[in-house]
Scaffold this active site. Sequence first.
Site, PDB file in Angstrom:
ATOM      1  N   HIS A  14      23.715  18.176  39.269  1.00 39.77           N
ATOM      2  CA  HIS A  14      22.368  17.809  39.502  1.00 39.77           C
ATOM      3  C   HIS A  14      21.768  18.705  38.924  1.00 39.77           C
ATOM      4  O   HIS A  14      20.567  18.283  37.565  1.00 39.77           O
ATOM      5  CB  HIS A  14      22.233  17.623  40.928  1.00 39.77           C
ATOM      6  CG  HIS A  14      20.867  16.866  40.831  1.00 39.77           C
ATOM      7  ND1 HIS A  14      19.880  17.856  41.800  1.00 39.77           N
ATOM      8  CD2 HIS A  14      19.824  16.648  40.200  1.00 39.77           C
ATOM      9  CE1 HIS A  14      18.883  17.172  41.969  1.00 39.77           C
ATOM     10  NE2 HIS A  14      18.582  16.559  40.790  1.00 39.77           N
ATOM     11  N   HIS A  53      25.672  31.931  47.541  1.00 42.58           N
ATOM     12  CA  HIS A  53      26.010  31.349  48.801  1.00 42.58           C
ATOM     13  C   HIS A  53      25.507  29.920  48.362  1.00 42.58           C
ATOM     14  O   HIS A  53      25.544  29.239  49.366  1.00 42.58           O
ATOM     15  CB  HIS A  53      25.533  31.687  49.741  1.00 42.58           C
ATOM     16  CG  HIS A  53      26.109  31.637  50.585  1.00 42.58           C
ATOM     17  ND1 HIS A  53      27.745  31.386  50.461  1.00 42.58           N
ATOM     18  CD2 HIS A  53      26.529  31.345  52.170  1.00 42.58           C
ATOM     19  CE1 HIS A  53      28.433  31.952  51.631  1.00 42.58           C
ATOM     20  NE2 HIS A  53      27.063  31.105  52.571  1.00 42.58           N
ATOM     21  N   SER A  66      19.905  29.321  59.158  1.00 45.51           N
ATOM     22  CA  SER A  66      19.621  28.038  58.430  1.00 45.51           C
ATOM     23  C   SER A  66      19.091  27.111  57.704  1.00 45.51           C
ATOM     24  O   SER A  66      17.842  26.929  58.434  1.00 45.51           O
ATOM     25  CB  SER A  66      20.948  26.552  59.354  1.00 45.51           C
ATOM     26  OG  SER A  66      20.939  25.254  58.793  1.00 45.51           O
ATOM     27  N   GLU A 103      29.292  37.474  54.942  1.00 44.17           N
ATOM     28  CA  GLU A 103      28.260  37.346  55.500  1.00 44.17           C
ATOM     29  C   GLU A 103      27.733  37.909  57.006  1.00 44.17           C
ATOM     30  O   GLU A 103      28.570  38.438  57.514  1.00 44.17           O
ATOM     31  CB  GLU A 103      28.385  35.509  55.809  1.00 44.17           C
ATOM     32  CG  GLU A 103      28.916  35.297  54.591  1.00 44.17           C
ATOM     33  CD  GLU A 103      29.140  33.443  54.857  1.00 44.17           C
ATOM     34  OE1 GLU A 103      27.705  33.035  55.636  1.00 44.17           O
ATOM     35  OE2 GLU A 103      29.813  32.584  54.214  1.00 44.17           O
ATOM     36  N   ASP A 134      20.693  17.700  30.602  1.00 45.25           N
ATOM     37  CA  ASP A 134      21.219  17.727  32.547  1.00 45.25           C
ATOM     38  C   ASP A 134      20.996  18.674  32.504  1.00 45.25           C
ATOM     39  O   ASP A 134      21.103  18.676  33.462  1.00 45.25           O
ATOM     40  CB  ASP A 134      23.300  17.342  32.009  1.00 45.25           C
ATOM     41  CG  ASP A 134      23.152  18.949  31.021  1.00 45.25           C
ATOM     42  OD1 ASP A 134      22.614  19.898  30.558  1.00 45.25           O
ATOM     43  OD2 ASP A 134      24.417  18.622  30.911  1.00 45.25           O
ATOM     44  N   THR A 192      17.223  14.256  35.554  1.00 49.26           N
ATOM     45  CA  THR A 192      17.970  13.951  35.522  1.00 49.26           C
ATOM     46  C   THR A 192      19.087  14.639  36.219  1.00 49.26           C
ATOM     47  O   THR A 192      19.870  14.979  37.083  1.00 49.26           O
ATOM     48  CB  THR A 192      18.563  14.547  34.079  1.00 49.26           C
ATOM     49  OG1 THR A 192      18.910  15.830  34.306  1.00 49.26           O
ATOM     50  CG2 THR A 192      17.155  14.414  32.852  1.00 49.26           C
TER      51      THR A 192
HETATM   52 ZN   LIG Z   1      27.483  30.710  54.501  1.00 51.40          ZN
END
Ligand SMILES: [Zn+2]
Length: 647
Positions: A35, A95, A246, A419, A584, A589
């Site tokens: 992608h 990450h 998150s 992390e 690309d 695209t």
């Molecule tokens: Zn993580």
Amino acid sequence: MNLKIGVGKYDVTGPCAELGFMGYWDFAQKGLGIHSRLYSRAFVFEDLSNGKSAAIVCADILACTQSVHQAVIKKLKEHYGDVYTEKNVLISGTHTHSGPGGYSHYFIYNASIFGFNEQNFQCIVEGIFQSIVNAHANKRKGKILIAKGDVEDCGSLRSMPAYENNFPDGEGPYDPPEFREMMLLKFVDENGVGMGSLNWFAVHPTNMGQKNKLISGDNKDYASYLFEREKAVVSAFANSCCGDVSPNMKYGVPDGIHDFERTVEFGEKQFLKAVELFDGAAEELEGNIDYRQTFVNMDQCMIDGTDKRTWPAAMGYGMTPGSSEDSEGVPVWPEGTTRGDVEEDPDLKRQALSRILPVFFGIVWPPSLSEDYIEGHAEKPILAPLGLVKINGIPLVPSIMPLQLIKIGSLIVIAHPGEMTTMVGRRMRETILDVFKNDDVTHAVVATFSGAYSSYTTTREEYAKQHYEGASTLYGPWTFDAYEQEDRRLACAMRDGGDVDVGPQPPDLSEDQFTLQTPVLFDDVPWDKEFGDIQKEPNPSYGRGDRVEVSFFGAHPKNNLKTENTFFTVEKQRSDQWEIVYTDNYFSTILRWKRKGIANSIVTIEWDIPSDQAAGVYRIKYFGDYKSGWTGDIEAFSGVSREFTVS
Ligand SMILES: [Zn+2]
């Protein structure tokens, strides 16, 4: 500061088909296309008043593993002598969970990828190295401006019970509980012309979920993509203490349907704040460049003046479900499973499993663990004593961790090999700023995923709750205290102008790697086709907002990674010339690869026509490389679609 600054960028995309992604630990998540391309972005500094140089690199990879770090430093030393070394080069990963893996020298981090992948490893190492070479080559006099601001609604804490345990008497002093600050550096040359920017902001790049099989840099890379097109400078969106942050608390675990949409949403928020900070940045960093670096053995780091220590790595039961807010793991034990829970669990099936598992693992792992070791990991019920055994002579996880501080004027960048949770980040920055409280240092930031990868670091209080992050804090309850102590030591040495111990050297495991992945044997096409022939033509005409789709009889993309290049071009007719309008590496695209039969590849190119696309005649060209079954040689070829109109 009397400073020279250089910025550089280089492709690290790697093999986009049939190689597992690193991030979700999902055996089924193997690449099937691209992608967006992945990049390494480098910023180098030379302090003309004290002669010291430093480099900060941010690459679109899960983390800078120890192996990548060692290999890049080796190349730098061969090329530049002692200008760039492990002391003054900080290499971090954004990450992203949607990049190909297999570039660690440690079994656990390659397990879901079926071993080490030399091709991807070399691509990442070379790309990071070349980004530094590019940055070094365009060094010129300039200055650094710093700006900070909060990014709203761009990630939430995913392990609140653990976080809240930091504040036993109440909710805690932080409102909101997330650390939302983006810190941005703006690099300008002597004439005030923008050269680049680098910012740190804590959020997991997990908008692209584990159902996704396209290479993507996720929300961080999309933010860079927008920024670099708007400002025409190299711009890195690095991560910070996102261990428990998150982007998926709002919508749930990524469903594979809305992933692009959410990547856009979380990428745009970071992009917009970065532009605002870039445009408004006014405070100039003053002072000098300096650095300190050491290696620490996390198997047995003693906390001074106490009987506390770290222990050889172990993984807890609470790690098996994955971070349940971002992915779906093996849900035998939920997050938050402590030693007490395991011992008293009324569920007989789970009880049986918790007895069988150690027996099974006993084949390779020690049949019994010492009482000290079990007690050492405190609330963590030990599922896997990763630090006590070797497979094929290689430890399962690293234990010698690099710690590093880089000072850029009044800013200290704290490199961390893994992390960190939000609270660990707050405490670490405070600790370092406290060392310099009578000095000119007023800013501190943690650059996570730097120099090595060793899973998570939580606070002692969070560890007690054994959520995913605590269960993944490898070296026991005092892991953070050890890092804090050693980083403080580096800071004190820097402040006082003293030296630090080099520490134990991490082993070089490059000769001990193995793989169960299969190479490309050969490529083939049906008997009546040639490589590059059309399998499915595009429609004759399209409107804006439509998706163009064209398929070719192609070849395996591993034969040639097209680094700093492209697998296809979308071209527009201009009188009798064809002008390239997309490659690309555009968000509009997609390259998709599909195996057909034993050795046939179908390569599909998709183009979502933007709403402002100029009307006209277009075509799509594909560039492949096939491997001959007779000679083993790799030959380039190309194919082109029929023309179509956009109106
Ligand atoms: Zn993580």
